[in-house]
Scaffold this motif. Sequence first.
Motif, PDB file in Angstrom:
ATOM      1  N   GLU A  85     -35.208  29.909  32.777  1.00 49.01           N
ATOM      2  CA  GLU A  85     -34.834  30.310  31.421  1.00 49.01           C
ATOM      3  C   GLU A  85     -33.409  29.849  31.157  1.00 49.01           C
ATOM      4  O   GLU A  85     -32.570  29.852  32.063  1.00 49.01           O
ATOM      5  CB  GLU A  85     -34.947  31.829  31.243  1.00 49.01           C
ATOM      6  N   ARG A  86     -33.139  29.450  29.931  1.00 54.05           N
ATOM      7  CA  ARG A  86     -31.803  28.976  29.580  1.00 54.05           C
ATOM      8  C   ARG A  86     -30.811  30.140  29.520  1.00 54.05           C
ATOM      9  O   ARG A  86     -31.189  31.257  29.154  1.00 54.05           O
ATOM     10  CB  ARG A  86     -31.832  28.244  28.230  1.00 54.05           C
ATOM     11  N   VAL A  90     -28.187  27.067  27.606  1.00 54.91           N
ATOM     12  CA  VAL A  90     -27.908  25.994  28.557  1.00 54.91           C
ATOM     13  C   VAL A  90     -28.891  26.062  29.724  1.00 54.91           C
ATOM     14  O   VAL A  90     -29.095  27.124  30.317  1.00 54.91           O
ATOM     15  CB  VAL A  90     -26.461  26.103  29.105  1.00 54.91           C
ATOM     16  N   ALA A  91     -29.495  24.918  30.058  1.00 57.41           N
ATOM     17  CA  ALA A  91     -30.376  24.841  31.223  1.00 57.41           C
ATOM     18  C   ALA A  91     -29.506  24.604  32.459  1.00 57.41           C
ATOM     19  O   ALA A  91     -28.800  23.599  32.544  1.00 57.41           O
ATOM     20  CB  ALA A  91     -31.380  23.704  31.055  1.00 57.41           C
TER      21      ALA A  91
END
Length: 210
Positions: A85-86, A90-91
């Motif tokens: 999950e980001r 942001v990943a």
Amino acid sequence: MTTAERSRPPNGFNLVPPPGWDVIPLRTGTKEAMDHIVRKAVTQLPAGFPKDDIPKARLKLTQEMKKVVRQARAKGGMTLYLPTERLHGVALPVSIVASEPIDIPRVRPSSGPEAILAALASVTPGAETRTLDDTAALRSEREVPADATQGVDVAHRRVEYFVPVPDSAPDQYLAFSFSALIAPGSDPAFYDILVELFDAVMGTFRWSYA
């Protein structure tokens, strides 16, 4: 921990990953875990994402995960932890790999894991001793530059914990490796925060005797 438990080696360990992470076992159940992550990722695609592109996105994610799993297995990995999950959109380009126990013979019958850790610390830059669930462990941290000749496509920050298994015979050791890919021009402080996150995860480490 009871006295009886202290007299026998643990049969496993527990580690609590951060929220938004998933665990992929690398011995059995790997495909099922990957399928679950891919299905969840598809449900999290942004509104308005073209339906015709969903199969392509699913295939790309599956291929990327297979590559990460293959790399983890090549390093003797038994469990892979990935953020799925980001975080604030942001990943996170990070992963944690717990490796299969390895046997290291004692140099002398009277020596034990402490001698092995001391020897490793003497030849490992940035190594320091930490305690995980009443067990002395060795922690090291370094930056690995990109080097295609060594199979390293992207530079990354690597942090490793080397943990002796209590009361094991022969002496066995577990390794936990954290890797954060370094984007060109990125802020080093961001990676310091990711390293702190990994150290916090390792702080949840507990031996299992069940």
